[in-house]
Design an enzyme around this catalytic site. Structure first.
Site, PDB file in Angstrom:
ATOM      1  N   ASP A   1      -9.964  -3.756  -5.129  1.00 55.40           N
ATOM      2  CA  ASP A   1      -9.339  -2.912  -4.114  1.00 55.40           C
ATOM      3  C   ASP A   1      -9.898  -1.481  -4.174  1.00 55.40           C
ATOM      4  O   ASP A   1      -9.758  -0.805  -5.189  1.00 55.40           O
ATOM      5  CB  ASP A   1      -7.826  -2.886  -4.351  1.00 55.40           C
ATOM      6  CG  ASP A   1      -7.048  -2.255  -3.208  1.00 55.40           C
ATOM      7  OD1 ASP A   1      -7.655  -1.531  -2.399  1.00 55.40           O
ATOM      8  OD2 ASP A   1      -5.833  -2.498  -3.134  1.00 55.40           O
TER       9      ASP A   1
ATOM     10  N   SER B   1       0.837  -1.191   0.000  1.00 60.49           N
ATOM     11  CA  SER B   1       0.000   0.000   0.000  1.00 60.49           C
ATOM     12  C   SER B   1       0.882   1.253   0.000  1.00 60.49           C
ATOM     13  O   SER B   1       1.679   1.437  -0.909  1.00 60.49           O
ATOM     14  CB  SER B   1      -0.962  -0.042   1.189  1.00 60.49           C
ATOM     15  OG  SER B   1      -1.975   0.912   1.052  1.00 60.49           O
TER      16      SER B   1
ATOM     17  N   HIS C   1      -8.059  -4.941  -1.050  1.00 53.40           N
ATOM     18  CA  HIS C   1      -6.782  -4.419  -0.577  1.00 53.40           C
ATOM     19  C   HIS C   1      -6.013  -5.432   0.269  1.00 53.40           C
ATOM     20  O   HIS C   1      -4.782  -5.481   0.205  1.00 53.40           O
ATOM     21  CB  HIS C   1      -7.048  -3.156   0.246  1.00 53.40           C
ATOM     22  CG  HIS C   1      -5.836  -2.308   0.462  1.00 53.40           C
ATOM     23  ND1 HIS C   1      -5.155  -1.700  -0.575  1.00 53.40           N
ATOM     24  CD2 HIS C   1      -5.173  -1.944   1.603  1.00 53.40           C
ATOM     25  CE1 HIS C   1      -4.136  -1.005  -0.095  1.00 53.40           C
ATOM     26  NE2 HIS C   1      -4.125  -1.139   1.224  1.00 53.40           N
TER      27      HIS C   1
END
Length: 708
Positions: free
Chosen positions: A644, A559, A679
């Site tokens: 995501d 991320s 995610h």
């Protein structure tokens, strides 16, 4: 300015992929898919900006899906020789799990609540039993049953009503983090007809057990509305309690442990506001506790006559205040713990007569107990040089026991109960890790020197009998964003690397919160490059101290940590042999220029707004996608999730495409997109281990440890 129209390809993408993948003279394992170029131009600050892979944003387009599937097929072919190693790693990782296990029960009124897992099952079972001898188990919620027939499953929150008769919970089956609210009658054992859609994390019950508060999302997936649902009524009749108009802020709800209030928390990256509703009056209008001030954060809990408030107003590392609950105001606040530039106050939990505090001291997490009657406080000491500690599951307000969680890179997660009368800790449970002996492993804490002279902590772990004087293969992880501390905690999957002679290390770079608020502020906005140079300094220090060498050094981040990994890979590709980037935020400028993308406006206070030229120029100096150049890169594995909502799948896909078209080396470049997840990747515990085994096999293979 809106981007100009995209020019279509002369040849369909699917046709190009078919040629690439099916030519008999080109083995699939050595022929990566080449993403065609569709020139796309937008004018930003008076300059034409070209983005040849902008077309990959077209979610659901057959050409986009074909490209992602082609990359997945290529990745599978390249990794095929490692499949025996993947299976071996998966078996090792699974073998460390206690497949049938149970959490330490948490007392709450007439019951104690716990979760357990069953052998062969992917998800948890939520249970309780009465606090009487011989009481039978009651199953509140079986996640495995809820997940049946779904590729992905996530339980976002579960809250028990104050009378213990009902459970409100939210579920997501796509990975998009858009939940559905449901309610279960725990007496009858039936799921009620009550439901609401488009729900986000966080729930709170009113005192009557008949009203539940929840939040919903706007088009940018920002939780901005708070509703109150009365049981037995349709969701269309739910009362709108509050709507947040400022696009920088998101809303959450929770019920205080005291049971007296439902709190609506409104947060941007640097500003907060809390509004309270008496829990016994769910129809009451929410009241502001302390007025919103730009750049001022405060975090609230309630006990007795006071709200207890952590605030950074005139206190960079936060101070603790007592604010009268009857008439809350800044003027009436009393300072309980003043600001300390060496100690960051990060969390307050109120109990009857005392407070539990989470702090950061010297880069490490800490716990302190504050006695409200005497004003005295006391901390808990821990023996290891690097560790993680946090407040645990403490459901009851009137108690003299504080539960906390402890872990280190060598010590598995451990649950302790602290007796406040004797100030002695009882180990209630240490996670059983099959075949693992903590005495065989050692942790260290190092300090690297950044280019500006700042000392950057590094935590590491290795197996003692495999540690030698020369350099070893090493995996270095980093994050460095949002003030989130990447603390050293036990990673069961990483033992497979340690047992093959690898060292695992964490670079505690600026942008995180490890060393206090200043550590965060020095790694964001126009100081973001400190995050990257800190990480490079840590890698160089590990090389200089003979822990590793560049040819045996792998790096990992996800991320915002994937942004870090992408940036340092562009800046110093010679320093690393293998790179793993999970759902990386790498298309920084394009994403932050598009306010229609979920979370973009909320993020302006973290990264800056590129519609303002100074921020645009600074972002352009480090954005991984925009700084790919014609140079040799390490071996790279990139992951993405098609669903995501935080880092859109096209960011890693575009980065992969540009790297493949630009880099000058023949090293591996792999993109693996989970076509049914978001995610966090795969949702089940065994599925997650499969992903870890795959990534570990990539690292070990690149570093020449496949057979070890």
């Amino acid at each position: 300015m809106k981007p100009e129209a995209t020019r279509p390809l002369a040849v369909p993408v699917t046709a190009v992929f078919a040629v690439l993948l099916l030519r008999a003279d080109i083995p699939p394992a050595v022929t990566p898919p080449i993403a065609p170029v569709r020139e796309h131009t937008a004018v930003v600050h008076g300059v034409a900006r070209s983005d040849p892979y902008f077309w990959l944003r077209e979610r659901g387009d057959k050409d986009v899906l074909a490209y992602l599937e082609a990359e997945n097929a290529y990745t599978a072919e390249v990794m095929k020789p490692t499949e025996p190693l993947q299976e071996k790693l998966f078996a090792e990782m699974k073998g460390r799990l206690k497949e049938a296990d149970q959490s330490v029960p948490a007392p709450d009124g007439p019951y104690e609540y716990y979760t357990r897992v069953e052998a062969g099952k992917q998800y948890r079972v939520h249970c309780r039993r009465a606090r009487t001898p011989g009481a039978a188990e009651e199953i509140i919620l079986d996640e495995n049953s809820l997940a049946e027939g779904h590729e992905h499953f996530a339980l976002g929150d579960i809250e028990i009503s104050p009378d213990h008769k009902r459970a409100a919970y939210i579920v997501d089956f796509t990975g998009r983090e858009i939940f559905t609210l449901q309610v279960k009658d725990l007496v009858a054992g039936e799921t009620l007809a009550d439901a609401a859609s488009n729900v986000y994390y966080s729930l709170a019950w009113a005192s009557d057990g008949r009203h539940v508060f929840y939040t919903t999302l706007d088009d940018a997936l920002r939780p901005y509305r708070v509703y109150c649902h009365a049981l037995g009524t349709p969701a269309e009749q739910d009362r709108l309690v509050y709507e947040e108009p400022d696009e920088r802020f998101h809303a959450t709800v929770r019920r205080t442990r005291s049971g007296a209030y439902v709190l609506i928390n409104l947060e941007s990256q640097i500003t907060t506001e809390t509004r309270g509703i008496p829990a016994d009056r769910p129809d009451a209008a929410p009241r502001v506790l302390l007025p919103r001030e730009q750049g001022v954060e405060y975090h609230v809990d309630h006990g007795g006559e006071n709200f207890y408030v952590l605030t950074n107003k005139d206190a960079r590392n936060f101070q603790l205040l007592a604010v009268p609950a009857a008439e809350p105001s800044a003027a009436a606040a009393r300072v309980l713990i003043p600001h300390d530039p060496a100690v960051m106050l990060s969390k307050v939990s109120a109990f009857e007569g005392w407070l539990g505090l989470e702090e950061r001291r010297g880069g490490l997490s800490a716990i302190r107990v504050f006695d409200l009657a005497s004003g005295a406080s006391r901390g808990i000491e821990f023996p290891e040089p690097a560790y993680t500690v946090s407040l645990g599951e403490n459901r009851e307000f009137a108690t003299r026991t504080l539960r906390y969680q402890y872990s280190s890179l060598a010590t598995p997660p451990s649950t302790y109960d602290l007796n406040l009368d004797t100030f002695s800790s009882e180990l209630r449970k240490r996670e059983e890790v099959g075949g693992y002996d903590p005495e065989k492993y050692a942790t260290e804490r190092l300090l690297a020197t950044a280019p500006d002279g700042v000392r950057v902590p590094i935590s590491l772990v290795y197996r003692k009998d495999l540690r030698h004087a020369g350099p070893q293969p090493l995996l270095l992880e980093g994050y460095g964003a949002y003030g989130i501390s990447n603390d050293p905690e036990f990673l069961s999957w990483a033992v497979s690397l340690l047992d093959r002679g690898m060292i695992y290390a964490i670079a505690h770079v600026r942008g995180g919160g490890e060393m206090g608020r200043g550590w965060y502020e020095d790694g964001k906005l126009l100081h973001k490059r400190n995050t990257f140079t800190d990480f490079i300094a840590c890698a160089e220090h590990l090389v200089a101290q003979n822990y590793t060498v560049p040819d045996r050094l792998a790096i990992l981040g996800g991320s915002a940590g994937g942004l870090l990994i992408g940036a340092v890979t562009n800046m110093r590709p010679d320093l690393f042999k293998a790179v793993v980037a999970h759902v990386p935020f790498v298309d920084v400028v394009n994403t932050m220029l598009d306010a229609s993308i979920p979370l973009t406006v909320i993020e302006y206070e973290e990264w800056g707004n590129p519609n303002e030229k100074p921020y645009y120029d600074y972002m352009m100096s480090y954005s991984p996608y925009d700084n790919v150049s014609a140079q040799a890169y390490p071996n790279v594995l990139i992951t993405a999730g098609l669903n995501d909502p935080r880092v859109q799948y096209w960011e890693p896909a575009k980065w992969t495409a540009r790297l493949r078209a630009t880099k000058t080396d023949s090293n591996r470049l792999l993109l693996k997109t989970n076509m049914g997840a978001g995610h966090a990747g795969a949702s089940g515990r065994y599925s997650r281990l499969r992903e870890r085994a795959f990534e570990s096999a990539f690292i070990l293979d690149v570093l020449g440890l496949r057979g070890e």
